[in-house]
Structures are given as structure tokens and as C-alpha cells.
Design an enzyme around this catalytic site. Sequence first.
Site, PDB file in Angstrom:
ATOM      1  N   SER A  64       0.853  -1.193   0.000  1.00 22.34           N
ATOM      2  CA  SER A  64       0.000   0.000   0.000  1.00 22.34           C
ATOM      3  C   SER A  64       0.879   1.229   0.000  1.00 22.34           C
ATOM      4  O   SER A  64       1.980   1.222   0.567  1.00 22.34           O
ATOM      5  CB  SER A  64      -0.907   0.018   1.231  1.00 22.34           C
ATOM      6  OG  SER A  64      -1.587   1.253   1.345  1.00 22.34           O
ATOM      7  N   TYR A 119      -1.270  -0.219  10.353  1.00 18.85           N
ATOM      8  CA  TYR A 119      -1.487  -0.784   9.012  1.00 18.85           C
ATOM      9  C   TYR A 119      -0.348  -0.376   8.091  1.00 18.85           C
ATOM     10  O   TYR A 119       0.210  -1.202   7.358  1.00 18.85           O
ATOM     11  CB  TYR A 119      -2.825  -0.293   8.464  1.00 18.85           C
ATOM     12  CG  TYR A 119      -3.072  -0.675   7.022  1.00 18.85           C
ATOM     13  CD1 TYR A 119      -3.528  -1.943   6.683  1.00 18.85           C
ATOM     14  CD2 TYR A 119      -2.870   0.245   5.996  1.00 18.85           C
ATOM     15  CE1 TYR A 119      -3.757  -2.289   5.356  1.00 18.85           C
ATOM     16  CE2 TYR A 119      -3.088  -0.087   4.669  1.00 18.85           C
ATOM     17  CZ  TYR A 119      -3.537  -1.353   4.356  1.00 18.85           C
ATOM     18  OH  TYR A 119      -3.759  -1.694   3.045  1.00 18.85           O
TER      19      TYR A 119
END
Length: 251
Positions: A146, A160
Site C-alpha cells: 500500500s 497498518y
Amino acid sequence: MSGEFTPVAVVTGGSRGIGRAVSLMLAERGYAVCLSYVSDAGSAQAVVDAITAKGGRAVAVRSDVGIEADVLALFEAADRLGTVKALVNNAGIVDVAARVDEMGVARLQRMMTTNIVGSILCAREAVRRMSTRHGGTGGGIVNLSSVAARLGGPGQYVDYAASKGAIDSFTLGLAREVAGEGIRVNAVSPGIIDTEIHASGGEPDRVARLGPGQPMGRAGTAAEVAAPVVWLLSDEAAYVTGANLDVSGAR
């Protein structure tokens, strides 16, 4: 293609979003698909039905990638379909927006176990099957990272972002480790993509809210992430390994 020479792709988290798009696209390119899901059996079966309706082969396996026994069962199911030639480490989780000083151990352990340990366990099983060192004939692994890994996720999900930073390091290290064994390992780093993951993180309106502010004026689609994933697994990317492809629309 059938029997032991059928190329099989294992797609974790393959029932929805990017995983679903990847599963369908790989099936169109001749792979038998073994996809994992955790709770939404209906969505997983819908992907299987969509593939088989077009003459493909697919199976859905309930598997939590953070549990070793589940990972072993997932790959055993893949072996029954044919020869594992591709792994897409797509399964991952987010949590509700929080600062680091608000995060508990349970949240952190769940995040790291699913996003990091799960990906490494699945890659381990793929390497055991693909590597020429183990009698395999090669293959490809694509890890879903990501752009959060370079943005950091402040005030929302630093945990995250950190888990995806680990995926970036893992991708490069594993790529160099198995480059001489017929296995290519790459990553893709999506930005704001229109999938259900935002709702699972407590922000169902995130795409509508942030999409128009992206450089391209919109969020990306699952298919727009799946296409680079599938390309990285193709012969067209035969000399690409250790790469991390930014699929963020210049975010």
C-alpha cells in the site's frame, strides 16, 4: 488445461474487492484458482461460480492466513487442482482510525499476524512448491502492499502502514533469495481504491470523500489494481523481480 500440468493460482482474500478482480482475471488467462476467504462464504462461492460458468476451474477455501494450519489446508486444496505457479498475497485487514497512543495489543497482534505473518506463511508454502531447489519449475508471487507504507497513516492507521512497510521489505528480500530458483517476487502498492476494505475500517464513505481529491480526480477500481498484478505474474514481466509497482494514481 487439466491434471498435474494445470497452472494454479492461490489468491488470498479472493472473495471480494481486489482479490475477486484478480481471481477472475487470472481465470481468464487459463489459471485454475484457489481462493481463500474468512467469513463471507457467499461472496467466495459467487467468484467460483463466475469462473466455472466460463469453463474455468476454481475452489474457495475458508482460511485465516494468520493461522498456519489454515494456510497448509489452503495449499493442499490448491495442490488438488494442479501445479501451483502463482500466489497473490492479497488478504489483509485495517482497523478503525486511531492514534498509536490509543492502540491496544490485541489490535496490533491481529494486524501484524494477518498482514505480515500470513503473507510470509503463504509465501513459504508457495516457495516450497515452486522453487527449483525443491523440485519445482518456478512461478510468481505478488504481494499487496500500500502507498500507506510511505505515507505513514498518521492519525488513522500507523499500524497498518507499518505492516505494509514490512511487506515492502519482505518482497525485496524474498525476491533476492529465490531469484536463482525460478521464482519472481513483486509487490503492488495501491492508493485509494473503491473496495469494501474502507467500510471494514469504519469509514464507508472514505472513497467518496477522498476520491475527488486524488491527482486523477477519482479513486481507482479493483480491476485497475488486478491488471498490474496479473501482468507481474505473466511472461511479459519475465525480468521483473523485487519491484514494487505504485498503483495509486500519483497519490
